[in-house]
Design a protein around this motif. Structure first.
Motif, PDB file in Angstrom:
ATOM      1  N   VAL A  67      12.367  -6.535  -6.624  1.00  0.00           N
ATOM      2  CA  VAL A  67      12.083  -5.102  -6.669  1.00  0.00           C
ATOM      3  C   VAL A  67      10.592  -4.863  -6.426  1.00  0.00           C
ATOM      4  CG1 VAL A  67      11.998  -3.093  -8.214  1.00  0.00           C
ATOM      5  CG2 VAL A  67      14.053  -4.498  -8.101  1.00  0.00           C
ATOM      6  N   PHE A  68       9.741  -5.692  -7.030  1.00  0.00           N
ATOM      7  CA  PHE A  68       8.300  -5.550  -6.823  1.00  0.00           C
ATOM      8  C   PHE A  68       7.947  -5.790  -5.350  1.00  0.00           C
ATOM      9  CE2 PHE A  68       4.226  -7.719  -6.294  1.00  0.00           C
ATOM     10  CZ  PHE A  68       3.368  -6.700  -6.684  1.00  0.00           C
ATOM     11  N   ALA A  69       8.431  -6.870  -4.768  1.00  0.00           N
ATOM     12  CA  ALA A  69       8.092  -7.200  -3.381  1.00  0.00           C
ATOM     13  C   ALA A  69       8.607  -6.131  -2.430  1.00  0.00           C
ATOM     14  CB  ALA A  69       8.671  -8.568  -3.005  1.00  0.00           C
ATOM     15  N   TYR A  70       9.835  -5.668  -2.654  1.00  0.00           N
ATOM     16  CA  TYR A  70      10.415  -4.644  -1.791  1.00  0.00           C
ATOM     17  C   TYR A  70       9.636  -3.334  -1.905  1.00  0.00           C
ATOM     18  CZ  TYR A  70      13.859  -1.673   0.449  1.00  0.00           C
ATOM     19  OH  TYR A  70      14.482  -0.792   1.286  1.00  0.00           O
ATOM     20  N   SER A  71       9.337  -2.927  -3.134  1.00  0.00           N
ATOM     21  CA  SER A  71       8.610  -1.668  -3.352  1.00  0.00           C
ATOM     22  C   SER A  71       7.207  -1.742  -2.768  1.00  0.00           C
ATOM     23  CB  SER A  71       8.518  -1.353  -4.847  1.00  0.00           C
ATOM     24  OG  SER A  71       9.797  -1.221  -5.393  1.00  0.00           O
ATOM     25  N   PHE A  72       6.537  -2.854  -2.985  1.00  0.00           N
ATOM     26  CA  PHE A  72       5.189  -3.010  -2.470  1.00  0.00           C
ATOM     27  C   PHE A  72       5.207  -3.047  -0.939  1.00  0.00           C
ATOM     28  CE2 PHE A  72       1.166  -5.299  -1.750  1.00  0.00           C
ATOM     29  CZ  PHE A  72       0.318  -4.479  -2.489  1.00  0.00           C
ATOM     30  N   SER A  73       6.201  -3.717  -0.359  1.00  0.00           N
ATOM     31  CA  SER A  73       6.315  -3.782   1.103  1.00  0.00           C
ATOM     32  C   SER A  73       6.632  -2.421   1.692  1.00  0.00           C
ATOM     33  CB  SER A  73       7.406  -4.777   1.506  1.00  0.00           C
ATOM     34  OG  SER A  73       7.089  -6.066   1.064  1.00  0.00           O
ATOM     35  N   LEU A  74       7.384  -1.615   0.986  1.00  0.00           N
ATOM     36  CA  LEU A  74       7.767  -0.297   1.469  1.00  0.00           C
ATOM     37  C   LEU A  74       6.649   0.732   1.316  1.00  0.00           C
ATOM     38  CD1 LEU A  74      10.330   0.841   2.696  1.00  0.00           C
ATOM     39  CD2 LEU A  74      11.058   1.516   0.420  1.00  0.00           C
ATOM     40  N   PHE A  75       5.727   0.485   0.407  1.00  0.00           N
ATOM     41  CA  PHE A  75       4.652   1.427   0.120  1.00  0.00           C
ATOM     42  C   PHE A  75       3.819   1.734   1.365  1.00  0.00           C
ATOM     43  CE2 PHE A  75       0.172   2.068  -1.000  1.00  0.00           C
ATOM     44  CZ  PHE A  75       0.269   3.258  -1.698  1.00  0.00           C
ATOM     45  N   PHE A  76       3.361   0.723   2.082  1.00  0.00           N
ATOM     46  CA  PHE A  76       2.467   0.928   3.218  1.00  0.00           C
ATOM     47  C   PHE A  76       3.128   1.660   4.390  1.00  0.00           C
ATOM     48  CE2 PHE A  76       0.497  -2.558   0.870  1.00  0.00           C
ATOM     49  CZ  PHE A  76      -0.755  -2.006   0.649  1.00  0.00           C
ATOM     50  N   PRO A  77       4.349   1.307   4.773  1.00  0.00           N
ATOM     51  CA  PRO A  77       4.986   2.098   5.839  1.00  0.00           C
ATOM     52  C   PRO A  77       5.217   3.560   5.454  1.00  0.00           C
ATOM     53  CG  PRO A  77       6.100   0.010   5.612  1.00  0.00           C
ATOM     54  CD  PRO A  77       5.125   0.117   4.477  1.00  0.00           C
ATOM     55  N   VAL A  78       5.519   3.820   4.194  1.00  0.00           N
ATOM     56  CA  VAL A  78       5.721   5.202   3.759  1.00  0.00           C
ATOM     57  C   VAL A  78       4.401   5.970   3.833  1.00  0.00           C
ATOM     58  CG1 VAL A  78       6.249   6.652   1.747  1.00  0.00           C
ATOM     59  CG2 VAL A  78       7.755   4.753   2.357  1.00  0.00           C
ATOM     60  N   VAL A  79       3.317   5.333   3.399  1.00  0.00           N
ATOM     61  CA  VAL A  79       2.000   5.983   3.496  1.00  0.00           C
ATOM     62  C   VAL A  79       1.663   6.230   4.962  1.00  0.00           C
ATOM     63  CG1 VAL A  79      -0.484   5.609   3.149  1.00  0.00           C
ATOM     64  CG2 VAL A  79       1.129   5.140   1.298  1.00  0.00           C
ATOM     65  N   TYR A  80       1.927   5.245   5.815  1.00  0.00           N
ATOM     66  CA  TYR A  80       1.664   5.414   7.244  1.00  0.00           C
ATOM     67  C   TYR A  80       2.488   6.574   7.811  1.00  0.00           C
ATOM     68  CZ  TYR A  80       1.727   4.737  12.237  1.00  0.00           C
ATOM     69  OH  TYR A  80       1.644   4.957  13.586  1.00  0.00           O
ATOM     70  N   ALA A  81       3.758   6.665   7.456  1.00  0.00           N
ATOM     71  CA  ALA A  81       4.617   7.739   7.966  1.00  0.00           C
ATOM     72  C   ALA A  81       4.104   9.106   7.512  1.00  0.00           C
ATOM     73  CB  ALA A  81       6.054   7.521   7.509  1.00  0.00           C
ATOM     74  N   LEU A  82       3.634   9.208   6.276  1.00  0.00           N
ATOM     75  CA  LEU A  82       3.090  10.482   5.798  1.00  0.00           C
ATOM     76  C   LEU A  82       1.810  10.852   6.546  1.00  0.00           C
ATOM     77  CD1 LEU A  82       3.688  10.096   1.957  1.00  0.00           C
ATOM     78  CD2 LEU A  82       4.906  11.595   3.548  1.00  0.00           C
ATOM     79  N   ILE A  83       0.962   9.864   6.794  1.00  0.00           N
ATOM     80  CA  ILE A  83      -0.257  10.130   7.563  1.00  0.00           C
ATOM     81  C   ILE A  83       0.107  10.524   8.992  1.00  0.00           C
ATOM     82  CG2 ILE A  83      -2.306   9.023   8.559  1.00  0.00           C
ATOM     83  CD1 ILE A  83      -2.499   7.423   5.907  1.00  0.00           C
ATOM     84  N   TRP A  84       1.080   9.842   9.572  1.00  0.00           N
ATOM     85  CA  TRP A  84       1.527  10.162  10.931  1.00  0.00           C
ATOM     86  C   TRP A  84       2.055  11.589  11.004  1.00  0.00           C
ATOM     87  CZ3 TRP A  84       6.504  11.365  12.563  1.00  0.00           C
ATOM     88  CH2 TRP A  84       6.662  11.462  13.949  1.00  0.00           C
ATOM     89  N   TYR A  85       2.850  11.987  10.009  1.00  0.00           N
ATOM     90  CA  TYR A  85       3.408  13.334   9.991  1.00  0.00           C
ATOM     91  C   TYR A  85       2.299  14.382   9.887  1.00  0.00           C
ATOM     92  CZ  TYR A  85       6.211  17.349   8.633  1.00  0.00           C
ATOM     93  OH  TYR A  85       6.778  18.590   8.573  1.00  0.00           O
ATOM     94  N   ALA A  86       1.323  14.140   9.010  1.00  0.00           N
ATOM     95  CA  ALA A  86       0.203  15.082   8.882  1.00  0.00           C
ATOM     96  C   ALA A  86      -0.598  15.128  10.180  1.00  0.00           C
ATOM     97  CB  ALA A  86      -0.688  14.668   7.712  1.00  0.00           C
TER      98      ALA A  86
END
Length: 178
Positions: free
Chosen positions: A62-81
């Protein structure tokens, strides 16, 4: 059937936002997936280095998956903005397409005319054409093209006729039409 279709309209900020999103969407998905996989591999190597092995406990997973997912989600939010900001800039800076744009699509070419410019593109000049639920994107190079929102057309029959012109006359193998 008439071999020419004419249509016109005025681009709004939402059109620019959708065009930019469609234009960059694939890059955003591939980059997000790459970042996810790289972080996942990095965490696996770190776990191996510290003797934890490649098998995860449920909590480590759960930690590895959540941590791995964090950066793409941040990137997607920055991309959307960024897409919203870029569409605002394009709408404000694109004075050539300000106002009403008139199009004539026929057997040999598509012409566009505004109060500032007149342009003509032969069908064989397009390297790719894409149709989305709300617009067409036509590219004359890999990165340079223009969009035609479907609200420019007077009827669904005109949209269908334009689609047929694209299918018949645009020579590219990169046709993504409904």
């Amino acid at each position: 059937m008439n071999q020419e279709v004419t249509f016109h309209g005025t681009s709004i900020r939402k059109d620019f936002r959708h065009y930019y999103r469609y234009h960059t969407q694939r890059t955003m998905y591939y980059l997000s997936l790459t970042v996810f996989l790289l972080v996942w591999i990095l965490l696996s190597v770190i776990f191996m280095f510290y003797g934890l092995g490649l098998t995860y406990t449920p909590l480590e997973f759960v930690f590895a998956y959540s941590f791995s997912l964090f950066f793409p989600v941040v990137y997607a939010l920055i991309w959307y903005a960024n897409a919203r900001l870029r569409s605002f800039q394009d709408d404000r800076e694109n004075k050539d397409l300000a106002g009403d744009t008139h199009y004539e699509a026929g057997l040999g070419e598509i012409k566009l005319k505004t109060s500032n410019i007149q342009a003509s593109y032969r069908w064989e000049n397009f390297v790719s054409v894409h149709e989305h639920r709300d617009m067409f994107r036509l590219y004359v190079t890999k990165r340079r093209g223009f969009f035609i929102p479907k609200h420019y057309f007077d009827s669904p029959e005109q949209v269908g006729h334009f689609r047929q012109l694209l299918k018949q006359h645009a020579p590219t193998t990169k046709k993504h039409l409904f």
